[in-house]
Write a protein that holds these residues in place. Sequence first.
Motif, short mmCIF file in Angstrom:
data_model
loop_
_atom_site.label_atom_id
_atom_site.label_comp_id
_atom_site.label_asym_id
_atom_site.label_seq_id
_atom_site.Cartn_x
_atom_site.Cartn_y
_atom_site.Cartn_z
N UNK A 179 -3.79 51.76 -11.15
CA UNK A 179 -4.03 50.87 -9.95
C UNK A 179 -5.67 51.08 -9.38
N UNK A 180 -6.12 52.26 -10.27
CA UNK A 180 -7.81 52.52 -9.96
C UNK A 180 -8.90 51.28 -10.47
N UNK A 181 -8.38 50.97 -11.92
CA UNK A 181 -9.09 49.61 -12.41
C UNK A 181 -8.90 48.78 -12.05
N UNK A 182 -7.82 48.48 -11.07
CA UNK A 182 -8.13 47.35 -10.36
C UNK A 182 -9.28 47.47 -9.15
N UNK A 183 -8.98 48.25 -8.42
CA UNK A 183 -9.44 48.35 -7.24
C UNK A 183 -11.36 48.89 -7.92
N UNK A 315 -5.78 47.39 0.69
CA UNK A 315 -4.49 47.75 -0.25
C UNK A 315 -4.77 48.94 -1.40
N UNK A 316 -5.65 48.87 -2.32
CA UNK A 316 -6.41 49.45 -3.24
C UNK A 316 -6.88 50.54 -3.18
N UNK A 317 -7.85 50.53 -1.80
CA UNK A 317 -8.44 51.24 -0.92
C UNK A 317 -7.58 52.81 -0.77
N UNK A 318 -6.45 52.39 0.11
CA UNK A 318 -5.78 53.17 1.24
C UNK A 318 -4.25 53.70 -0.29
N UNK A 319 -4.41 53.36 -1.39
CA UNK A 319 -3.99 53.65 -2.21
C UNK A 319 -4.90 55.05 -2.62
N UNK A 320 -6.68 54.15 -2.43
CA UNK A 320 -7.27 55.53 -3.39
C UNK A 320 -7.35 56.59 -1.94
N UNK A 321 -7.30 56.35 -1.16
CA UNK A 321 -7.27 57.27 -0.39
C UNK A 321 -6.32 57.46 0.04
N UNK A 322 -4.90 57.41 -0.98
CA UNK A 322 -3.55 58.47 -0.68
C UNK A 322 -4.00 59.67 -1.93
N UNK A 323 -4.43 58.57 -3.60
CA UNK A 323 -4.74 59.62 -3.87
C UNK A 323 -5.45 61.30 -3.39
N UNK A 324 -6.05 60.57 -2.64
CA UNK A 324 -7.06 61.37 -2.57
C UNK A 324 -6.51 63.38 -1.75
N UNK A 325 -5.50 61.98 -1.03
CA UNK A 325 -5.14 62.65 0.48
C UNK A 325 -3.62 63.72 -0.21
#
Length: 458
Positions: A179-183, A315-325
């Motif tokens: 997902x990070x490349x899409x972000x 959505x992707x920012x939420x997922x980026x936050x999730x992989x940090x959390x």
Amino acid sequence: MSSLVSGRGNWGSRIGFILAAAGSAIGLGNIWRFPTTVGRSGGAAFVLIYTGFVLLLGLPVMLAELAVGRRTEKNPVGAFKALVPHTAWKYLGGLGVVTGVAILSYYSVIAGWTVGYIVKIAAGEFTNLASHNVVADAFTELIANPTSALGLHALFMALTMLVVLGGVRGGIERWSKILMPILLGILLLLVFRSVTLPGADVGLRFYLQPDFSKVTEATFVSALGQAFFSLSLGMGAMMTYGSYLAKESDLFTCGVWVLVADTAIAILAGFAIFPALFTIPGLEPTEGPGLIFLVLPNIFDKIPGGIFFGTGFFVLLGIAALTSAISLLEVPVAYFIDERGWTRRKAVVVAGLLAFLLGVPSALGNGAVGWLSAIPVIGKSFLDVMDTLFSNVALSFGALLLSIFVGWKWGVADALKEIRFRRATSFAEKSWGFLIRYVCPVAIAIVLANVIRDLLVG
Ligand code: PHE
């Protein structure tokens, strides 16, 4: 003993680790906290100091953390116990465990706002904006309403706990790969729209033309805290991730990739926010934690297909936050499993609940409860105080002690055996040794001494 034998799990591949570590590093720190801090700290001069800190202090500390983690294959507390048994160094690991819970507590609140924005943007609340007030009102309503603020905080924390329950390979690694490349793609689109807005030059000047008269001691403290926060350093998150890293992998290459990706995303986020910011009447760069939530809808509104891209972005920012959390939660969880012999399930439930409860005042301190929104005497919100205390002070303090530990106690020679600079030149190794022994401790100590002096003098 290999980590697979000990049942702690391992990364599938080097690229898997790089993506997961980059997943930990890239998150709200880049897209939310970086622009917020740049805005509050006067712009371009801060960006320069920040970049300098990332290269000079961030990279050496990153390598040090990864080395300690992989050598010991342990959580931060266990790592120090293994390297220097029966010493007080284990409390440095303990500080990391506490810091992880504390940062996660309000990180989840901000991530909750992100989740709330997915719904708002998808529902078309921010299209054909007649004035910026529409965004401001919607945002205030979202964060000041106790039900939505607490509900979203609870939702995000529950998601984090679910992923961490899945263990290393099942949870963390899988998410980060795709997902990070899409972000990054949507971020580039935002940058393009923002810098081509009429009047973009004002923001670009703010972001790129240093005005050193605005630099104070506080600028250095914020830059240092932001560097460690963004790179997930100073509390053992990278140490814990390094502990799952296969012995063959070259730490230097991994570290550099993570650092480059993380810094690039932060810098890009600034290019998305600042040019647009100055075209919105009534909005100031010093806005604080709400900044990106107030600016971004205005940019998406000016992009064809803005609802689609805007929804996708949050959505992707939420997922980026999730992989940090999950990396924040993994530190206390690994500690409870390794040192206390708890099951993963029990560790996740206890650490997650603690972070949730500690996050409640942060969630309610944005308008819902007056005294939490502006604490008497201090005048700052609870969330702001937590953020300063833990992200700026605790992470810097952790990084200071870690560099002293690796440089002077464990020893540069031992650490170098673990880092194994690919095509090692003695120059690279000597530079790292010099940075971790002298530059990191001295520079961080000077910055922290200023914090303490300011606190004492008031
Ligand atoms: N680096 C993460 C981000 O930028 C936050 C974080 C800090 C994660 C410290 C782990 C440890 O969002």
